[in-house]
Write an enzyme that holds these catalytic residues in place. Structure first.
Site: not given
Ligand code: GTR
Length: 417
Positions: A256, A397
């Site tokens: 991420s 995620h």
């Molecule tokens: C979210 C963001 C993403 C990603 C994520 C993370 O809020 O929108 O771009 O980076 O965080 O790091 O888990």
């Protein structure tokens, strides 16, 4: 009239960009900059021409996205704070190394946690930042708990209180998995550090992090992503001095936002032998021009400290960006790359991540490296490619055990070449 139409199209583009789209059919058509045309406008047909183009392309990303890395003239010291040759059930050597900077005593330094398999001489290594502190990646009671400011990702006051990690957060990382036992078992080492060691992840974090320490007064000139990528390169400096590790086989990995940082580290620092992007999404692997999932406007609005000021000027007009993310992959070529997406993470635009790597194939081909072997996005849990690879897995995620199983297969090939 023409001017009016142009203004109206900008307004409609920027209105779209504030909304989130998850419908492939609604993505407005876009044209990617041709990766085989150099920044000077000349066609590229050889590796020599690609390499001659490299500095100018790197400069384009520097100027427009991350800001230039300042020349930080200070002495670094690394100190072994703790070691144990019977870690992880006796299979690994654990080291906790602190890197400090002579001129910036206000920075507590970078605390690297290493696990090194005992039965391999000079093993290859996965290098990456973690979200919740070294102590959070496993339940090893000897790992120091970070004292640095931390995002309260889990909203659990028993684990993180007033943005400080507590003992109860040991082994409780939920943001990503570091499958330490599995990695060691397969003969690889791990070197990880907490990203908040270099800059706390909030809009004012730059003041108490590296950027403030080196005297920057404009937080828009260089970025948090730039600082975290810098941190990865300092970890690499250390690895080059560690006789237990094969630093020539260091694979940089990130999930991420930390995948975005690892991407920039890999593009700039060619000492990293390979790059793994775990769901890095917008500002990472995903194509900028596709209106799907997180947008340029949303990310810069929510995290204004992640990228430099110039980047924000493309808000509402992303088509005018002089590059797209496939070219950042080009900067990593011919080194191997693995990109991943998850079904439950449409926010990161899975197809946009696939297409980005796909459109970088031409550069890998210059070096005789095979492409993904698929023209369209693969189905679930069906990894494609070899030297450059992609998978789309079930689940949310995260960086999970399935991801690590695939990374270990990939890494075995990386080290055998
Ligand atoms: C979210 C963001 C993403 C990603 C994520 C993370 O809020 O929108 O771009 O980076 O965080 O790091 O888990």
């Amino acid at each position: 009239m023409k001017k009016l139409i142009f203004i109206l199209s900008l307004i409609s583009q920027s209105m779209l960009a504030q909304n989130v789209n998850y419908d492939e059919a609604k993505i407005p058509p876009y044209t990617l900059p041709d990766i085989m045309t150099g920044v000077d406008g000349k066609k590229i047909t050889t590796t020599q021409q690609w390499e001659a183009n490299r500095p100018a392309l790197l400069q384009l990303f520097t100027e427009n996205v991350y800001g230039p890395t300042p020349a930080i003239a200070t002495k670094f010291h690394s100190k072994l704070l703790e070691t144990n040759s019977n870690a992880l059930g006796g299979k690994a050597i654990r080291k906790q190394v602190l890197i400090t900077f002579d001129d910036y005593p206000q920075l507590k330094g970078i605390n690297i946690l290493l696990y090194i398999p005992k039965n391999v001489a000079k093993p290859p290594v996965f290098v990456g930042l973690n979200f919740e502190g070294n102590h959070s990646i496993g339940d090893d009671p000897a790992v120091f708990i970070t004292q640095n400011w931390m995002v309260d990702f889990q909203k659990n006051s028993e684990r993180v209180k007033d943005n400080k990690a507590l003992e109860a957060s040991r082994g409780k990382a939920v943001v990503e998995t570091w499958a330490a036992e599995m990695i060691i078992e397969k003969g690889f080492a791990i070197a990880t550090a907490y990203y908040g060691d270099i800059e706390p992840d909030h809009t004012e974090g730059w003041k108490s992090g590296l950027r403030g320490a080196i005297g920057m007064t404009d937080d828009q000139k260089w970025s948090a992503m730039g600082a975290w990528a810098w941190q990865l390169s300092r970890m690499m400096d250390y690895l080059e001095t560690d006789a237990h590790i094969n630093s020539k086989k260091a694979i940089v990995v990130g999930h991420s936002r930390l995948g975005k940082a690892a991407f920039w580290a890999a593009a700039q620092d060619q000492r990293f032998a390979a790059f793994i992007s775990n769901e890095s999404g917008e500002g990472g692997a995903a194509l900028k021009r596709r209106w799907y999932g997180e947008t340029h406007e949303i990310i810069n609005d929510k995290f204004p400290h992640w990228f430099s000021g110039k980047y924000k000027t493309y808000g509402g007009n992303i088509q005018s960006l002089p590059f797209d993310q496939h070219q950042l992959f080009g900067l990593i070529a011919p080194r191997p790359v693995y990109v991943t997406s998850a079904e439950g993470d449409q926010w990161a635009d899975p197809n946009g991540q696939f297409l980005s790597l796909k459109n970088a194939e031409h550069v890998f081909a210059l070096y005789g490296k095979k492409g993904l072997g698929a023209d369209t996005h693969p189905s679930l849990n069906q990894p494609v490619g070899s030297h450059i690879r992609y998978h789309y897995r079930t689940g949310k995620h995260d960086m999970n055990a399935y991801d690590w199983e695939q990374y270990l297969k990939f890494a075995r090939e990386v080290v055998s070449n």
